[in-house]
Design a protein around this motif. Structure first.
Motif, PDB file in Angstrom:
ATOM      1  N   ASP A 164       4.584   2.148   1.617  1.00 55.56           N
ATOM      2  CA  ASP A 164       4.348   2.706   3.138  1.00 55.56           C
ATOM      3  C   ASP A 164       3.763   1.389   3.935  1.00 55.56           C
ATOM      4  OD1 ASP A 164       4.984   5.296   2.360  1.00 55.56           O
ATOM      5  OD2 ASP A 164       2.917   5.108   1.013  1.00 55.56           O
ATOM      6  N   PHE A 165       3.030   0.660   3.402  1.00 62.15           N
ATOM      7  CA  PHE A 165       2.587  -0.150   4.472  1.00 62.15           C
ATOM      8  C   PHE A 165       2.453  -1.710   3.664  1.00 62.15           C
ATOM      9  CE2 PHE A 165       0.700   3.371   6.279  1.00 62.15           C
ATOM     10  CZ  PHE A 165       0.839   3.161   7.764  1.00 62.15           C
ATOM     11  N   VAL A 175       0.763  -1.217   0.072  1.00 61.37           N
ATOM     12  CA  VAL A 175       0.116  -0.152   0.097  1.00 61.37           C
ATOM     13  C   VAL A 175       0.935   1.309  -0.006  1.00 61.37           C
ATOM     14  CG1 VAL A 175      -1.694   1.295   1.243  1.00 61.37           C
ATOM     15  CG2 VAL A 175      -1.909  -1.223   1.341  1.00 61.37           C
ATOM     16  N   ARG A 176       0.602   2.267  -0.745  1.00 63.77           N
ATOM     17  CA  ARG A 176       1.348   3.298  -1.120  1.00 63.77           C
ATOM     18  C   ARG A 176       0.353   4.532  -0.687  1.00 63.77           C
ATOM     19  NH1 ARG A 176       2.927   0.148  -5.018  1.00 63.77           N
ATOM     20  NH2 ARG A 176       5.288  -0.401  -4.924  1.00 63.77           N
ATOM     21  N   PHE A 177       0.925   5.653  -0.077  1.00 60.08           N
ATOM     22  CA  PHE A 177       0.408   6.874   0.398  1.00 60.08           C
ATOM     23  C   PHE A 177       0.772   7.870  -0.767  1.00 60.08           C
ATOM     24  CE2 PHE A 177      -1.399   6.550   4.828  1.00 60.08           C
ATOM     25  CZ  PHE A 177      -2.181   5.297   4.750  1.00 60.08           C
ATOM     26  N   GLY A 178      -0.163   8.959  -1.265  1.00 59.60           N
ATOM     27  CA  GLY A 178       0.353  10.019  -2.182  1.00 59.60           C
ATOM     28  C   GLY A 178       1.015  10.932  -1.223  1.00 59.60           C
ATOM     29  N   ARG A 179       0.713  11.207  -0.058  1.00 65.81           N
ATOM     30  CA  ARG A 179       1.489  12.038   0.834  1.00 65.81           C
ATOM     31  C   ARG A 179       1.637  11.547   2.415  1.00 65.81           C
ATOM     32  NH1 ARG A 179      -2.169  15.189   3.745  1.00 65.81           N
ATOM     33  NH2 ARG A 179      -4.167  15.154   2.852  1.00 65.81           N
ATOM     34  N   ARG A 194      -8.947  -0.508  -0.902  1.00 65.20           N
ATOM     35  CA  ARG A 194      -8.707   0.869  -1.899  1.00 65.20           C
ATOM     36  C   ARG A 194      -9.218   2.099  -1.189  1.00 65.20           C
ATOM     37  NH1 ARG A 194      -6.910  -0.151  -6.624  1.00 65.20           N
ATOM     38  NH2 ARG A 194      -7.825  -1.951  -6.827  1.00 65.20           N
ATOM     39  N   SER A 195     -10.366   2.134  -0.612  1.00 68.77           N
ATOM     40  CA  SER A 195     -10.963   3.144   0.113  1.00 68.77           C
ATOM     41  C   SER A 195     -10.493   3.482   1.542  1.00 68.77           C
ATOM     42  CB  SER A 195     -12.632   2.993   0.366  1.00 68.77           C
ATOM     43  OG  SER A 195     -12.724   2.033   1.141  1.00 68.77           O
ATOM     44  N   LEU A 196      -9.359   3.091   2.128  1.00 70.98           N
ATOM     45  CA  LEU A 196      -8.985   3.204   3.238  1.00 70.98           C
ATOM     46  C   LEU A 196      -8.198   4.713   3.132  1.00 70.98           C
ATOM     47  CD1 LEU A 196      -7.426  -0.124   4.385  1.00 70.98           C
ATOM     48  CD2 LEU A 196      -9.416   0.897   5.462  1.00 70.98           C
ATOM     49  N   PRO A 197      -8.070   5.333   4.398  1.00 73.30           N
ATOM     50  CA  PRO A 197      -7.593   6.713   4.435  1.00 73.30           C
ATOM     51  C   PRO A 197      -6.167   6.651   4.079  1.00 73.30           C
ATOM     52  CG  PRO A 197      -8.640   6.305   6.411  1.00 73.30           C
ATOM     53  CD  PRO A 197      -8.764   4.964   5.669  1.00 73.30           C
ATOM     54  N   GLY A 198      -5.926   7.708   2.974  1.00 70.88           N
ATOM     55  CA  GLY A 198      -4.252   7.891   2.357  1.00 70.88           C
ATOM     56  C   GLY A 198      -4.048   6.844   1.253  1.00 70.88           C
TER      57      GLY A 198
END
Length: 147
Positions: A99-100, A65-69, A121-125
């Motif tokens: 990230d995770f 899982v990757r975050f945009g910021r 996919r809808s989890l925060p971040g």
């Protein structure tokens, strides 16, 4: 103490008498050692190991899982929601491009796809997800070296 830990990792239901016999110590000091390990947090619990396929979980996926910021508030919200999804067996914050890293089980690919689409996919971040599927568990356990 390592003898007690080795024995309990292999059989968390071992009786105090069998532990004492295995580590060649009387029962009272064996019980005190186990109690001290529990109280200090070295032993943090006991549980049964369950074969996922025996309950119909035929798919194991490792989800990157990757975050945009990087926003601590988003990360905390993500972590909280992940704890509430039972199909996510574990979640680690990792270094590198991801990230995770999650380990997820599902009964089949269709269920896995639904879990990814509807929940993960809808989890925060979350901005990007990449899945790798386990083809075979070569070494599947959590025995900690205690020597």
């Amino acid at each position: 103490m390592s003898g007690v830990l080795q024995c309990l990792q292999l059989d968390g239901r071992a009786t105090n008498a069998s532990l004492a016999e295995e580590i060649h110590l009387a029962e009272a000091p064996t019980w005190r050692r186990v109690r001290a390990l529990e109280e200090s947090g070295v032993i943090c619990g006991y549980r049964a190991l369950i074969d996922p396929s025996a309950l119909g979980y035929e798919v194991t996926a490792f989800v990157h899982v990757r975050f945009g910021r990087h926003d601590p508030t988003l990360e905390q919200a993500f972590e909280q929601e992940v704890r509430e999804i039972p199909q996510i067996l574990w979640c680690h914050t990792v270094s590198g491009a991801t990230d995770f890293l999650l380990c997820v089980v599902a009964r089949n690919l269709s269920e896995y796809g639904e879990l990814i689409s509807a929940r993960i996919r809808s989890l925060p971040g979350v901005t990007s997800i990449e899945s790798s599927f386990s083809l075979k568990a070569v070494k599947d356990g959590s025995l900690i070296p205690v020597d």
